[in-house]
Scaffold this motif. Sequence first.
Motif, PDB file in Angstrom:
ATOM      1  N   ARG A 717       0.834  -1.210   0.000  1.00  0.00           N
ATOM      2  CA  ARG A 717       0.000   0.000   0.000  1.00  0.00           C
ATOM      3  C   ARG A 717       0.866   1.257   0.000  1.00  0.00           C
ATOM      4  NH1 ARG A 717      -2.589  -2.780   4.427  1.00  0.00           N
ATOM      5  NH2 ARG A 717      -4.305  -4.091   3.652  1.00  0.00           N
ATOM      6  N   GLU A 718       1.981   1.155   0.709  1.00  0.00           N
ATOM      7  CA  GLU A 718       2.881   2.298   0.775  1.00  0.00           C
ATOM      8  C   GLU A 718       3.564   2.536  -0.572  1.00  0.00           C
ATOM      9  OE1 GLU A 718       6.974   2.635   3.000  1.00  0.00           O
ATOM     10  OE2 GLU A 718       5.320   2.909   4.444  1.00  0.00           O
ATOM     11  N   SER A 719       3.956   1.438  -1.225  1.00  0.00           N
ATOM     12  CA  SER A 719       4.595   1.544  -2.539  1.00  0.00           C
ATOM     13  C   SER A 719       4.529   0.191  -3.224  1.00  0.00           C
ATOM     14  CB  SER A 719       6.053   1.977  -2.419  1.00  0.00           C
ATOM     15  OG  SER A 719       6.684   1.906  -3.681  1.00  0.00           O
ATOM     16  N   LEU A 720       4.008   0.183  -4.438  1.00  0.00           N
ATOM     17  CA  LEU A 720       3.917  -1.072  -5.184  1.00  0.00           C
ATOM     18  C   LEU A 720       5.280  -1.593  -5.600  1.00  0.00           C
ATOM     19  CD1 LEU A 720       0.789  -0.412  -7.434  1.00  0.00           C
ATOM     20  CD2 LEU A 720       0.963  -1.951  -5.465  1.00  0.00           C
ATOM     21  N   THR A 721       6.297  -0.774  -5.468  1.00  0.00           N
ATOM     22  CA  THR A 721       7.656  -1.209  -5.800  1.00  0.00           C
ATOM     23  C   THR A 721       8.469  -1.532  -4.538  1.00  0.00           C
ATOM     24  OG1 THR A 721       8.449   1.087  -5.820  1.00  0.00           O
ATOM     25  CG2 THR A 721       7.657   0.166  -7.909  1.00  0.00           C
ATOM     26  N   ALA A 722       7.782  -1.655  -3.386  1.00  0.00           N
ATOM     27  CA  ALA A 722       8.478  -1.936  -2.123  1.00  0.00           C
ATOM     28  C   ALA A 722       9.282  -3.218  -2.237  1.00  0.00           C
ATOM     29  CB  ALA A 722       7.463  -2.046  -0.987  1.00  0.00           C
ATOM     30  N   ALA A 723      10.519  -3.210  -1.689  1.00  0.00           N
ATOM     31  CA  ALA A 723      11.416  -4.358  -1.799  1.00  0.00           C
ATOM     32  C   ALA A 723      11.541  -5.128  -0.498  1.00  0.00           C
ATOM     33  CB  ALA A 723      12.796  -3.897  -2.267  1.00  0.00           C
ATOM     34  N   GLU A 724      11.049  -4.566   0.627  1.00  0.00           N
ATOM     35  CA  GLU A 724      11.169  -5.264   1.901  1.00  0.00           C
ATOM     36  C   GLU A 724      10.075  -4.805   2.856  1.00  0.00           C
ATOM     37  OE1 GLU A 724      15.028  -4.355   3.358  1.00  0.00           O
ATOM     38  OE2 GLU A 724      14.526  -2.289   3.904  1.00  0.00           O
TER      39      GLU A 724
END
Length: 758
Positions: A717-724
């Motif tokens: 939800r914070e970022s669709l590209t979140a890595a962790e």
Amino acid sequence: MTSIELTARVSGSARDSRRGVVRLHPEVLDALELSAWSAVRLTGARETVALAAAADAAGPTGVVYVDDIALMNLGMTEGAEIVVAPVAVEVARQVTVSGSRMAEATVSPETVRMALTGKVFTAGDTVSLLPQDVSPRTATNAAEVRRKMSTSIGTTWTNELVTITSTSPDTPTTVHPTTTITWRTPAGSPGSTGSTPGPAVPPEPSGSAPAGHRIPGNSGTPSGAGDTRVEESNVVGVEDLIGAETTARRLGEWLRLAFEQPELLRRLGADSRLGVLVSGPPGVGKATLVRAVGADVGAEVVEVSASGIAALEARSAADRLRAAIERATSASGDRILLLTDVEALLPESEPPPLATVALDAIRGALEHDRLAVVVTSSRPQSVDPRLREPGMVDREITIGLPDDSTRAELLTMLLRHAPLEDDVRPSEVAKRTPGFVVADLLALCREAAVGAALRHREDPAEARIREQDLLDALTSVRPISMSTSDNLQTGGLTLDEVGDMTEVKQALTETVLWPLQYPDSFTRLGIEPPRGVLLYGPPGCGKTFLVRALAGSGRLNVLTVKGAELMDKWVGESERAVRELFLRARGATPALIFLDEVDALAPRRGQSGDSGVSDRVVAALLTELDGAEPMRDVVVLAATNRPELIDPALLRPGRFDRLVYVPPPDAEARREILAAAAKNTPLSEEVDLFAVAEELDGYSAADCSALIREAALAAMRESLTAAEVTAAHLAAARQAVRPSLDRAQLEALAAYAENQQR
């Protein structure tokens, strides 16, 4: 022309049923260079044709899904091997059909033409009048066909079958608007063309083969449904009946006495008539055994498929059975009339009027000298008891499930002509195939061969089957005795992968795995293996997870059912469902029956308002657990979070011998659960799972898994590209996932567990 040998399975799709459609794996369609809705030739004991559609790509590659009509046209039963090949289809100029008197009198040829449009068939095929409305290229008006058929015959029109008497040209054909359809007119009636009245049995083809065997290159002429004469050149030798040697020897002794020394039997006061019931699980080789023994004693075997006959209209079925028996009685020398799957023709419950006709015909056959009647059944308890009366089929022999060593021998025999890698160890594969019969192992070998062929498409000369091919085939080949609907998938999970729960895992290992893995030790020490284990504990704490791990560790077949699923409002149905559940387990040993939410299935008797259904189900369970018929290699494992609601009679020793408490996870267990749930989730370095676990008091195992999932969603939800996933995401997830364990319930379960230990 390319052809592939596949295992016939009855399609569970009502959409395809009786519409002349078979389903093939997309890879098989590609291998045969076919597109969807192309015509294929199916070769079994006889030949037929059908339209081939694509099956689910996730399913097994070595299976062709057919309906009961196709099996009848093939003269085969489910689980048999059939050959599938492309076939050219021509437009029929004229088709002659025969059917029931009502159909011939009320259904116009034009309506029949509309019903047959879009189907493919050959002379001798039996075809349903249900419109073929599955293929996108079908031009028929299905709604119009349904309306006309319903008006002509009534609500039973969907069961109406016709026989394709002749086609012009005499090749696989299809119906177009230009095709002329005619009813075959009985002899002596106006407009008669001299046809034989009724659906007569065509002459026996010289190259017909028994179910499960194929004559290479034989195209034959289809014979009557369910009737085939077995040739010795296609029969397995008695020496190849691995695991059934004793049964074969006994049947051979009975046949030799009846054929060679009938006077000796009469002088000693015995009847020289011989009727034998051969029982055993589906696919274990009952008909193969009879054919092999018949060839060994020099007797001709005339085989009749009861399921094929039972699918016909009553008058046609009676004619077909009488014709088959007449063929057996009129032959010279020693003869065996083999009636396979007899429960389809002579069911125990509500036997049709045809059953009386069939019994009289069998009784008459037994009166002939040098003729033995042998019937087979995988459900002998479902056969009309009149068949097993004295003077009828009054002897019984049983073929049991193969054990590990027998399965290893069978695999060695089935693979003896296949090129194998040096790493293939049949004994190791046999250990991973509990509950498999010879038909299952044959399907396994074929699926492994398909896998090896796909791997060696570029270098076919070097193609060999390796052990991993056989193990990979286990993911798609299931035992015939197991249903995918009630089979618990383990996903490769074992008890070693279950964190913490040391005492619980030890208790389950001792009570479930040891009796199946070390039976000699129990016998040596005089210990009776436990019959049932009850797992109880708060919801969400891993009871079902433990069962999956237990099944994976012991390589068991697991039949799972929720308690409420066995309850039925109809009198006797719930008890019957319990009996059938245990019967399936006995046919798939070593097996584990998992009764989830058992408190709904077996509540305290006398306290429910369901007209006594629950009481009768409890009685049925008690009978199965410690009745007259012992359970061997079958363990019952039940789970509940309300143990106090279960009928006390089930909890005594000899039934549920061991009660195992599955407590809520402590901090260490919660940490391991979080780590297992997050093994594929990238966590930031700041995340301390042990510290998180310490703060999760009141969280169940399911809650901990949900927490990791919600934290990952928070990162997305914070970022669709979140890595962790960070500690902040876990903190946010805790606001959404609250502890589900109820303190009062935990105290009650802990008190119950403490009381059981006193």
